[in-house]
Design a protein around this motif. Structure first.
Motif, PDB file in Angstrom:
ATOM      1  N   ASN A   1       0.836  -1.196   0.000  1.00 17.92           N
ATOM      2  CA  ASN A   1       0.000   0.000   0.000  1.00 17.92           C
ATOM      3  C   ASN A   1       0.873   1.248   0.000  1.00 17.92           C
ATOM      4  O   ASN A   1       1.792   1.370   0.820  1.00 17.92           O
ATOM      5  CB  ASN A   1      -0.890   0.027   1.250  1.00 17.92           C
ATOM      6  N   LYS A   2       0.572   2.187  -0.895  1.00 17.61           N
ATOM      7  CA  LYS A   2       1.301   3.451  -0.895  1.00 17.61           C
ATOM      8  C   LYS A   2       0.782   4.315   0.250  1.00 17.61           C
ATOM      9  O   LYS A   2      -0.407   4.581   0.353  1.00 17.61           O
ATOM     10  CB  LYS A   2       1.137   4.188  -2.223  1.00 17.61           C
TER      11      LYS A   2
ATOM     12  N   ARG B   1     -10.585   1.054   2.171  1.00 23.31           N
ATOM     13  CA  ARG B   1     -11.106   2.183   2.939  1.00 23.31           C
ATOM     14  C   ARG B   1     -11.706   1.728   4.268  1.00 23.31           C
ATOM     15  O   ARG B   1     -12.585   0.871   4.314  1.00 23.31           O
ATOM     16  CB  ARG B   1     -12.190   2.922   2.149  1.00 23.31           C
TER      17      ARG B   1
ATOM     18  N   SER C   1      -3.691   7.736   1.951  1.00 28.39           N
ATOM     19  CA  SER C   1      -2.980   6.477   1.729  1.00 28.39           C
ATOM     20  C   SER C   1      -3.854   5.466   1.006  1.00 28.39           C
ATOM     21  O   SER C   1      -5.085   5.532   1.062  1.00 28.39           O
ATOM     22  CB  SER C   1      -2.513   5.885   3.064  1.00 28.39           C
ATOM     23  N   GLU C   2      -3.196   4.541   0.319  1.00 27.34           N
ATOM     24  CA  GLU C   2      -3.904   3.459  -0.342  1.00 27.34           C
ATOM     25  C   GLU C   2      -4.371   2.435   0.693  1.00 27.34           C
ATOM     26  O   GLU C   2      -4.040   2.515   1.866  1.00 27.34           O
ATOM     27  CB  GLU C   2      -2.994   2.789  -1.371  1.00 27.34           C
TER      28      GLU C   2
ATOM     29  N   ARG D   1      -2.731   2.954   6.295  1.00 23.78           N
ATOM     30  CA  ARG D   1      -3.401   2.361   5.135  1.00 23.78           C
ATOM     31  C   ARG D   1      -4.923   2.416   5.324  1.00 23.78           C
ATOM     32  O   ARG D   1      -5.443   2.217   6.428  1.00 23.78           O
ATOM     33  CB  ARG D   1      -2.948   0.909   4.946  1.00 23.78           C
TER      34      ARG D   1
END
Length: 287
Positions: free
Chosen positions: A12-13, A72, A68-69, A63
């Motif tokens: 995850n970015k 959700r 952030s990726e 995250r």
């Protein structure tokens, strides 16, 4: 200087802001925000205070939250701990940072996360946690009689089973999960100002919180810990800070900010005290 940065945590970015002091390479602190928080609220003043005192300070969105990726609203504490550890690794790649002098600062739920990260990761050289908790079970179920506790547990079990068998989640806003008056007022107001704070969270998150017991991790710490509580906190009562202190090894310290509530710690004299305690502890132990 504040720089927008990204790094990766388990694919995850992660989006963050890195506050840099005038002189580098510098000691560094990762700041870990609280329940469903985002990097734009509450933490910037602390990050700037650290930078003003010669530290590189990193704030970031876990995250699934903020910029952030990730899925959700997915709120799994040990995944957030992994994000913290990967934030430390990112700092070690920065030439402005002394890779052997990194501390953690965590507030509210972020304090519990910081305790677990420090228990797992020997790279943490100093630790400050404020207005956090010792037992997630007490946070969710404390103050209820046995019938009330049983009802909450039964609801969580039912929702968990539904999620497992149908992949359908019951999602709630942060102020629907944190139901005390102070939290509802804070999140209700902040969600009007920050669109990304409106991320809904699975109700089954309560299961993860009940199972999260920082006071069991504290005895494993081999790092100096400063614990800061708020005298009139109704979100994470001051008794939780005292329980953590009792379980911690030396070197340790406990500060209780007089007349402060959970969300007033970030303001005025209480902010001056809490940030001052944190910086002094890092100055003493982050060499």
């Amino acid at each position: 200087m504040v720089e927008s940065v990204t790094f990766f945590s388990e694919g995850n970015k992660i989006a963050g802001h890195l506050y840099l002091p005038p002189t580098t390479p510098a000691k560094a602190v990762v700041l870990c925000h609280g329940f469903a928080g985002i990097k734009e609220i509450l933490l910037p003043a602390y990050a700037q205070a650290f930078a003003n005192n010669g530290y590189a300070a990193l704030v970031f969105d876990y995250r699934g939250f903020g910029e952030s990726e990730g899925e959700r609203g997915r709120f799994v504490p040990l995944e957030q701990v992994a994000d913290i550890r990967n934030a430390m690794t990112y700092l070690q790649t920065r030439p402005e940072v002394r890779r052997d002098a990194i501390g953690l600062w965590g507030t509210s739920f972020g304090g519990a996360n910081a305790i677990h990260a420090a228990a797992y990761d020997e790279r943490v050289r100093a630790l400050v946690v404020q207005i956090t908790f010792a037992s997630g079970e007490r946070m969710v179920l404390g103050g209820q009689d046995e019938a009330g506790k049983a009802k909450v547990r039964a609801t969580i079990q039912k929702v968990w089973e539904r999620e497992v068998t149908t992949n359908k989640k019951m999602l709630l806003a942060p102020d629907q999960i944190l139901t005390d008056d102070d939290s509802k007022a804070f999140y209700g107001g902040m969600m009007q100002k920050h669109e990304t704070l409106r991320t809904k969270i699975p109700l089954v998150t309560l299961k993860h919180i009940i199972e999260y017991i920082p006071e069991d991790a504290v005895p494993a710490l081999c790092v100096p810990i400063s614990i800061i509580g708020a005298e009139d906190d109704i979100v994470c009562p001051v008794s939780e800070s005292k329980a953590l202190f009792a379980a911690a090894n030396e070197p340790k310290e406990l500060h209780i900010i007089p007349h402060a509530r959970h969300f007033t710690v970030y303001e005025g004299t209480s902010f001056t005290l809490s940030s001052g305690y944190a910086i002094a502890w890092m100055n003493k132990h982050l060499s």
